[in-house]
Design a protein around this motif. Structure first.
Motif, PDB file in Angstrom:
ATOM      1  N   ALA A  77      36.545  48.055  39.571  1.00 25.72           N
ATOM      2  CA  ALA A  77      37.459  49.176  39.818  1.00 25.72           C
ATOM      3  C   ALA A  77      38.832  48.875  39.243  1.00 25.72           C
ATOM      4  N   VAL A  78      39.524  49.927  38.861  1.00 20.10           N
ATOM      5  CA  VAL A  78      40.922  49.811  38.440  1.00 20.10           C
ATOM      6  C   VAL A  78      41.709  50.935  39.110  1.00 20.10           C
ATOM      7  N   ASN A  79      42.947  50.659  39.420  1.00 18.93           N
ATOM      8  CA  ASN A  79      43.795  51.753  39.890  1.00 18.93           C
ATOM      9  C   ASN A  79      45.247  51.415  39.595  1.00 18.93           C
ATOM     10  N   SER A  80      46.080  52.435  39.470  1.00 15.95           N
ATOM     11  CA  SER A  80      47.470  52.118  39.178  1.00 15.95           C
ATOM     12  C   SER A  80      48.295  52.238  40.447  1.00 15.95           C
ATOM     13  N   MET A  81      49.232  51.322  40.571  1.00 16.31           N
ATOM     14  CA  MET A  81      50.093  51.289  41.749  1.00 16.31           C
ATOM     15  C   MET A  81      51.140  52.373  41.594  1.00 16.31           C
ATOM     16  N   PRO A  82      51.222  53.278  42.552  1.00 12.19           N
ATOM     17  CA  PRO A  82      52.148  54.396  42.392  1.00 12.19           C
ATOM     18  C   PRO A  82      53.614  53.945  42.277  1.00 12.19           C
ATOM     19  N   ASP A  83      53.976  52.857  42.970  1.00 18.64           N
ATOM     20  CA  ASP A  83      55.396  52.463  42.974  1.00 18.64           C
ATOM     21  C   ASP A  83      55.798  51.704  41.711  1.00 18.64           C
ATOM     22  N   THR A  84      55.023  50.665  41.327  1.00 20.34           N
ATOM     23  CA  THR A  84      55.451  49.834  40.200  1.00 20.34           C
ATOM     24  C   THR A  84      54.863  50.289  38.873  1.00 20.34           C
ATOM     25  N   GLY A  85      53.828  51.123  38.901  1.00 19.06           N
ATOM     26  CA  GLY A  85      53.178  51.523  37.667  1.00 19.06           C
ATOM     27  C   GLY A  85      52.206  50.476  37.148  1.00 19.06           C
ATOM     28  N   HIS A  86      52.116  49.332  37.824  1.00 19.32           N
ATOM     29  CA  HIS A  86      51.166  48.310  37.385  1.00 19.32           C
ATOM     30  C   HIS A  86      49.739  48.787  37.607  1.00 19.32           C
ATOM     31  N   VAL A  87      48.850  48.257  36.753  1.00 22.04           N
ATOM     32  CA  VAL A  87      47.443  48.579  36.943  1.00 22.04           C
ATOM     33  C   VAL A  87      46.766  47.382  37.610  1.00 22.04           C
ATOM     34  N   LEU A  88      45.997  47.651  38.646  1.00 21.79           N
ATOM     35  CA  LEU A  88      45.250  46.590  39.310  1.00 21.79           C
ATOM     36  C   LEU A  88      43.822  46.595  38.778  1.00 21.79           C
ATOM     37  N   VAL A  89      43.374  45.435  38.332  1.00 22.99           N
ATOM     38  CA  VAL A  89      42.027  45.298  37.791  1.00 22.99           C
ATOM     39  C   VAL A  89      41.220  44.464  38.776  1.00 22.99           C
ATOM     40  N   ARG A  90      40.182  45.059  39.340  1.00 25.55           N
ATOM     41  CA  ARG A  90      39.365  44.355  40.340  1.00 25.55           C
ATOM     42  C   ARG A  90      38.068  43.913  39.700  1.00 25.55           C
ATOM     43  N   MET A  91      37.766  42.628  39.827  1.00 26.68           N
ATOM     44  CA  MET A  91      36.550  42.148  39.179  1.00 26.68           C
ATOM     45  C   MET A  91      35.752  41.227  40.080  1.00 26.68           C
ATOM     46  N   ARG A  92      34.484  41.121  39.738  1.00 28.51           N
ATOM     47  CA  ARG A  92      33.604  40.194  40.464  1.00 28.51           C
ATOM     48  C   ARG A  92      32.872  39.326  39.446  1.00 28.51           C
ATOM     49  N   GLY A  93      32.346  38.213  39.929  1.00 28.68           N
ATOM     50  CA  GLY A  93      31.623  37.306  39.050  1.00 28.68           C
ATOM     51  C   GLY A  93      30.284  37.879  38.621  1.00 28.68           C
ATOM     52  N   ASP A  94      29.550  37.135  37.820  1.00 29.68           N
ATOM     53  CA  ASP A  94      28.276  37.633  37.284  1.00 29.68           C
ATOM     54  C   ASP A  94      27.190  37.646  38.368  1.00 29.68           C
ATOM     55  N   GLU A  95      25.968  37.923  37.946  1.00 26.39           N
ATOM     56  CA  GLU A  95      24.859  38.089  38.901  1.00 26.39           C
ATOM     57  C   GLU A  95      24.731  36.902  39.861  1.00 26.39           C
ATOM     58  N   ARG A  96      25.062  35.714  39.381  1.00 27.64           N
ATOM     59  CA  ARG A  96      24.904  34.552  40.245  1.00 27.64           C
ATOM     60  C   ARG A  96      26.107  34.339  41.165  1.00 27.64           C
ATOM     61  N   HIS A  97      27.220  34.991  40.857  1.00 23.12           N
ATOM     62  CA  HIS A  97      28.432  34.804  41.658  1.00 23.12           C
ATOM     63  C   HIS A  97      29.054  36.126  42.089  1.00 23.12           C
ATOM     64  N   PRO A  98      28.242  37.024  42.641  1.00 21.65           N
ATOM     65  CA  PRO A  98      28.788  38.352  42.948  1.00 21.65           C
ATOM     66  C   PRO A  98      29.851  38.332  44.047  1.00 21.65           C
ATOM     67  N   HIS A  99      29.839  37.265  44.865  1.00 20.18           N
ATOM     68  CA  HIS A  99      30.808  37.211  45.959  1.00 20.18           C
ATOM     69  C   HIS A  99      32.188  36.744  45.507  1.00 20.18           C
ATOM     70  N   GLU A 100      32.262  36.222  44.270  1.00 16.66           N
ATOM     71  CA  GLU A 100      33.560  35.744  43.790  1.00 16.66           C
ATOM     72  C   GLU A 100      34.330  36.906  43.200  1.00 16.66           C
ATOM     73  N   ILE A 101      35.318  37.373  43.922  1.00 17.64           N
ATOM     74  CA  ILE A 101      36.033  38.533  43.413  1.00 17.64           C
ATOM     75  C   ILE A 101      37.515  38.218  43.250  1.00 17.64           C
ATOM     76  N   GLY A 102      38.143  38.966  42.388  1.00 20.64           N
ATOM     77  CA  GLY A 102      39.553  38.715  42.123  1.00 20.64           C
ATOM     78  C   GLY A 102      40.270  39.966  41.649  1.00 20.64           C
ATOM     79  N   ILE A 103      41.583  39.873  41.663  1.00 20.90           N
ATOM     80  CA  ILE A 103      42.391  41.003  41.198  1.00 20.90           C
ATOM     81  C   ILE A 103      43.416  40.480  40.201  1.00 20.90           C
ATOM     82  N   LEU A 104      43.586  41.198  39.113  1.00 18.05           N
ATOM     83  CA  LEU A 104      44.685  40.916  38.192  1.00 18.05           C
ATOM     84  C   LEU A 104      45.562  42.159  38.112  1.00 18.05           C
ATOM     85  N   ARG A 105      46.819  41.914  37.793  1.00 16.47           N
ATOM     86  CA  ARG A 105      47.803  42.982  37.718  1.00 16.47           C
ATOM     87  C   ARG A 105      48.308  43.049  36.287  1.00 16.47           C
ATOM     88  N   ALA A 106      48.375  44.221  35.704  1.00 18.65           N
ATOM     89  CA  ALA A 106      48.825  44.315  34.314  1.00 18.65           C
ATOM     90  C   ALA A 106      49.944  45.330  34.159  1.00 18.65           C
TER      91      ALA A 106
END
Ligand SMILES: Cc1cc2nc3c(=O)[nH]c(=O)nc-3n(C[C@H](O)[C@H](O)[C@H](O)COP(=O)(O)OP(=O)(O)OC[C@H]3O[C@@H](n4cnc5c(N)ncnc54)[C@H](O)[C@@H]3O)c2cc1C
Ligand SMILES: Cc1cc2nc3c(=O)[nH]c(=O)nc-3n(C[C@H](O)[C@H](O)[C@H](O)COP(=O)(O)OP(=O)(O)OC[C@H]3O[C@@H](n4cnc5c(N)ncnc54)[C@H](O)[C@@H]3O)c2cc1C
Lengths: 475, 390
Positions: A77-106
């Motif tokens: 999923a991705v969504n943009s932060m209404p206040d800062t305009g940053h985009v949040l990128v939500r990701m998860r690991g591959d089939e063997r690591h689906p529980h490993e999730i993270g967020i990056l901000r761009a």
């Protein structure tokens, strides 16, 4: 490391990698996120050992040193932060690591998620041994595995030649290439765009040469109308044993009495590609219709979408091939970087890229017009034809929802039959369902059925524990 | 094809479908008009719980009890296609004090005819073997049911169409409601045609206020957003419809801020639905991941095993709500021939049967089984004086 980046590129195909290289200006933190184990996308698929894909002309290793590549990460999923305009990128690991999730901000995002095979339902397409053309090609290129002993390559477009050529080059047999349109139409559409057409025509001629050497028949104005299974094998599966091909009219309706049978253990279906727009739709980017009957994200000269600081390139902006994807990727990379550094890109470079893009784009449009894919015929097949494979919904089920229950569009068909609600979230059946609805669905309706708030399944436990979300809401 | 009917129902959601069904049963010919497809509105965006358990004593509970009875009769009329399951509901108190609160609430409900049985310990786990064993206790409501609301709406209408008593007009946006010299409605105008009837039923859900305005009256209906999480198909983990005690408090709340309280239930296809959030944010569709996370956390508190289940998709819609959280049902005293059947908030599926039934009674002039006074549209007018029945 902090979760903040300047530019995030989703998709490490031709478009994404070109964008990354060009965007990696000194002082900018550029990250490419990709689901595959190694970069390259659809076209530059390599074995997992060969890690370093470098698009042609991108050889300055100092630039690459500024590019971070996160492979095996699926953005859900991705969504943009209404206040800062940053985009949040939500990701998860591959089939063997689906529980490993993270967020990056761009600060800026470039979406280059490419396309997937466009599928159409025909009797028997769910059988083991039937696959999409792109899927067959990936199998050969990615793992060196042949899709079958003897394959019938069917569908429409020059892409069939590429699939057939890679099969014979990998040592497989191709029973025939079955082209639903007539390639003569292409010359009429391409006369005006000579430079781009020459290179592409040469490529097609090379494939045609390979097929001729292997004596592969190339039959036009025909399509496969039925795929039948043979006896049950030792694993209890009934695989493809025979395909029926018929001559067709311009709407792809079969002509009775023209049946021709092929003994094959594999059939590939190639009806073009569907742009992967999930993430762009999540961001609310404006969508438009493409000449091939599908959807594309709307971009301006700079490859900028309708949302601030969100760019798109490659197949997401319309199916156009690897060269167009590369050029668009560069344009997007240049402008995304320019937006952040405040330095305008070199005019000469921009002009030259724009010119290349125009030619390649013209060629892509010509291809789409020369190899159209009508869909109304899907409705006229036997009622027991499976349309939604995940939920096992038949054409008959869909017709009765349409005719007896008042479902007039793909969304209500989905709600009343479950077609498109399963694991693949309608990626395989939505084009067929639109055809069955008959009425050409408008862009808004098509976009509604293509929108997926969660692009890739994510374990609930991972979401519940994700500290990033809590931090995000605490702000 | 005739353009003249005994009644026109605006809206092919579950409420409109039920109105059409009971109007047909009462002998009327009916046109159902929707600007989209069947179930194009909130009916296609919610869950299908038919609940008595979450209602406090009062007019809405009376409506729910009548509806519950009518739904069980509807199974025989429209058959298994609507996936109606009398599976019962289980409200769970995680802490002792919430469980005590639940029990007290159940006692009040029982006085009004709700069947409610407190369960604890081994009995609780027998009802729901995968429930978090740390829960203090629950109340089991055997009258709670579940249906697939889109199928319910579609089949109720399709039956009338097959009988030749309902004409369905899809993709027909109602743009005007003409009235005669007396001020009475004469039918509706859609983008494509004019349909005539002496009775127009406003079953436009969240957009009911717009339809009322076309007839010149005010009915204040606002959207209250809700999201639902859908898991991948799983073997049965959840038997009933299970929710946490906080849910009841949220349903009745006036707070505009986000509220979540997990309601967990399995469906026919094996997926598990986790609902539902409640927020007043207008018609904004953007998915809020704070909501997703909260729902996931609450669902896991009820069923720890769900941690391994994958979230496949989310969907959501806008519940139609009135300031006093009661629906608007019955004839509009200000406009002859206009009736309302809208504003059911988060209970429109459950309440649809009783709503349709009462509308049909009013249409043929039978005195209604329940008083319609609490649901009158005029209750929002400044000068309105409530008629108190002795
Ligand atoms: C079998 C086949 C043969 C082809 N042959 C030719 C040919 O001969 N000539 C030609 O010009 N073109 C050909 N093409 C088309 C060519 O592959 C594409 O035009 C090109 O790959 C487009 O590049 P792209 O960067 O837009 O997308 P892609 O190369 O598809 O790259 C997209 C990348 O995004 C990643 N991605 C997508 N979604 C997510 C997500 N949610 N999270 C993380 N990562 C994600 C994917 O894993 C992928 O790596 C062929 C395509 C196929 C499938
Ligand atoms: C997340 C969520 C979960 C829910 N869960 C439950 C639950 O478990 N149980 C329950 O009972 N309820 C539940 N609800 C509430 C329930 O979905 C609604 O109360 C119910 O669907 C309302 O039905 P309706 O027929 O009144 O409205 P709708 O289904 O919205 O139908 C109104 C129709 O009117 C049409 N329309 C509007 N304007 C016009 C016009 N100008 N011309 C023509 N047609 C028009 C619309 O297209 C629409 O089809 C939930 C709601 C949400 C959002």
């Amino acid at each position: 490391m902090s979760d903040q980046r300047d530019i995030i590129i989703i998709g490490a195909g031709a478009a994404g990698m070109n964008a990354a290289y060009v965007a990696a200006e000194p002082g900018l933190a550029v990250t490419v996120v990709d689901a595959n184990p190694c970069p390259g996308g659809q076209y530059h698929r390599r074995g997992a050992l060969e890690q370093r894909y470098r698009p042609s002309g991108c050889s300055d290793e100092n630039r690459w040193a500024r590019v971070e590549i996160l492979s095996g990460q699926q953005v859900y999923a991705v969504n943009s932060m209404p206040d800062t305009g940053h985009v949040l990128v939500r990701m998860r690991g591959d089939e063997r690591h689906p529980h490993e999730i993270g967020i990056l901000r761009a600060r800026a995002l470039i979406v280059t998620t490419g396309a997937m095979d466009r599928q159409l339902a025909i009797p028997g397409w769910q059988l083991p041994g039937v696959m999409a053309g792109g899927g067959a090609q990936s199998l050969i290129k990615g793992s060196g595995v042949l899709p079958g002993q003897r394959t019938l390559v069917t569908g429409t477009g020059p892409f069939l030649l590429a699939v057939a050529a890679s099969i014979v080059q990998a040592g497989g047999e191709v029973a025939a290439v079955i082209e639903a349109n007539a390639p003569a139409g292409l010359a009429r559409h391409t006369r005006k765009m000579f430079p781009a057409a020459v290179a592409k025509t040469a490529e097609a001629a090379r494939f045609a040469g390979i097929l001729a050497r292997h004596r592969v028949p190339y039959l036009t104005r025909r399509r496969v109308t039925r795929i039948a299974a043979g006896a049950v094998d030792t694993q209890g599966r009934a695989c493809v044993s025979e395909a029926t091909v018929q001559r067709i009219d311009s709407q792809w309706q079969p002509k009775p009495g023209t049946e021709q049978r092929f003994d094959v253990d594999c059939v590939t279906l190639g009806f073009g590609f569907t742009a992967q727009l999930d993430l762009l739709l999540q961001l609310g980017c404006a969508i438009t219709d493409a000449p091939d009957g599908g959807l594309a994200v709307l971009v301006d000269e700079r490859q900028a979408t309708s949302r601030p600081s969100v760019f798109a390139a490659g197949e997401t902006t319309g199916i156009g091939g690897v060269d167009l994807a590369s050029v668009e990727g560069r344009v997007a990379g240049l402008h995304a970087a320019a937006e952040l550094t405040g330095r305008a890109p070199a005019t000469a470079l921009v002009k030259s890229l724009h010119r290349q893009r125009r030619h390649l784009h013209g060629f892509a449009t010509a291809l789409a017009l020369a190899f159209p894919v009508p869909t109304q015929w899907v409705n006229d097949q036997p009622g027991e034809t499976i349309v939604c494979r995940c939920e096992e919904i038949t054409l008959g089920d869909i017709r009765s929802a349409r005719d007896d229950l008042g479902a007039t569009d793909p969304r209500s068909i989905k709600l009343l039959t479950r077609a498109g609600m399963g694991w693949c979230q309608g990626r395989m059946c939505s084009f067929s369902v639109e055809g069955i609805c008959g009425r050409q669905a408008n862009v808004a309706a098509q976009a509604a059925s293509a929108s997926r708030p969660v692009s890739v399944p994510v374990p609930l436990g991972a979401i519940a524990r994700d500290e990033n979300v809590m931090r995000e809401s605490a702000q | 094809m005739t353009n003249s009917f005994d009644a026109i129902v605006v809206g092919a959601g579950v409420v409109g479908a039920s109105c059409a069904h009971y109007l047909v049963e009462a002998g009327l010919s009916v046109a159902v008009v929707d600007r989209g497809s069947v179930a194009a509105g909130t009916t296609g965006a919610g869950e299908g719980n038919i609940l008595v358990s979450d209602k406090e004593p009062g007019p809405e509970l009376d409506l729910a009890l009548l509806s519950q009875r009518l739904w069980t009769e509807l199974i025989d009329v429209i058959g298994p296609a609507i996936e109606l399951e009398p599976k019962g509901g289980l409200a769970v108190g995680y802490e002792q004090h919430t469980f005590d609160h639940l029990r007290a609430f159940a006692t009040e409900q029982a006085a009004c005819g709700v069947v409610a049985t407190p369960v604890t310990g081994a009995d609780l786990l027998e009802l729901e073997p995968n429930l978090n064993p740390e829960a203090a206790g629950g109340v089991f409501y055997p009258q709670d049911m579940q249906t697939q609301p889109m199928l319910a709406a579609a089949h109720l209408i399709a039956r009338g169409v097959r009988m030749g008593r309902i004409t369905l007009h899809t993709n027909a946006n109602v743009v005007a409601i003409p009235r005669d010299a007396r001020g009475a409605v004469t039918g509706v105008e859609t983008t494509t045609q004019t349909l005539q009837a002496p009775l127009v039923v406003n079953a436009a859900g969240t957009w009911g206020g717009e339809i009322a305005a076309l007839a010149g009256v005010n009915v204040p209906i606002l959207p209250r957003r809700g999201f639902i999480l859908v898991t991948e198909p799983l073997p049965v983990i959840v038997n009933r419809k299970v929710y946490s005690a906080e849910y009841v408090a949220n349903v009745a709340s006036d707070d505009a801020a986000l509220q979540t309280a997990a309601v967990v239930e399995g469906t026919h296809s094996g997926t598990i639905l986790i609902g539902a959030s409640r927020e007043r944010v207008g018609f904004d569709r953007t998915l809020d991941w704070t909501v997703v996370q909260r729902l996931a956390q609450q669902a896991l508190q009820l069923f720890p095993r769900l941690a391994q289940a994958s979230l496949l998709r989310t969907y959501g819609g806008f519940r139609p709500y009135c300031p006093d959280h009661l629906p608007v049902i019955g004839p509009d005293a200000r406009v002859p021939g206009l009736m309302h059947a809208c504003g059911h908030e988060g209970a429109g599926v459950g309440l649809s049967a009783a709503t349709g039934f009462l509308i049909a009674q009013a249409a043929i002039g039978v005195s209604p089984l329940l008083s319609l006074a609490p649901f009158a549209a005029e209750r929002f007018d400044a000068h309105h004086v409530a008629v108190v029945h002795a």
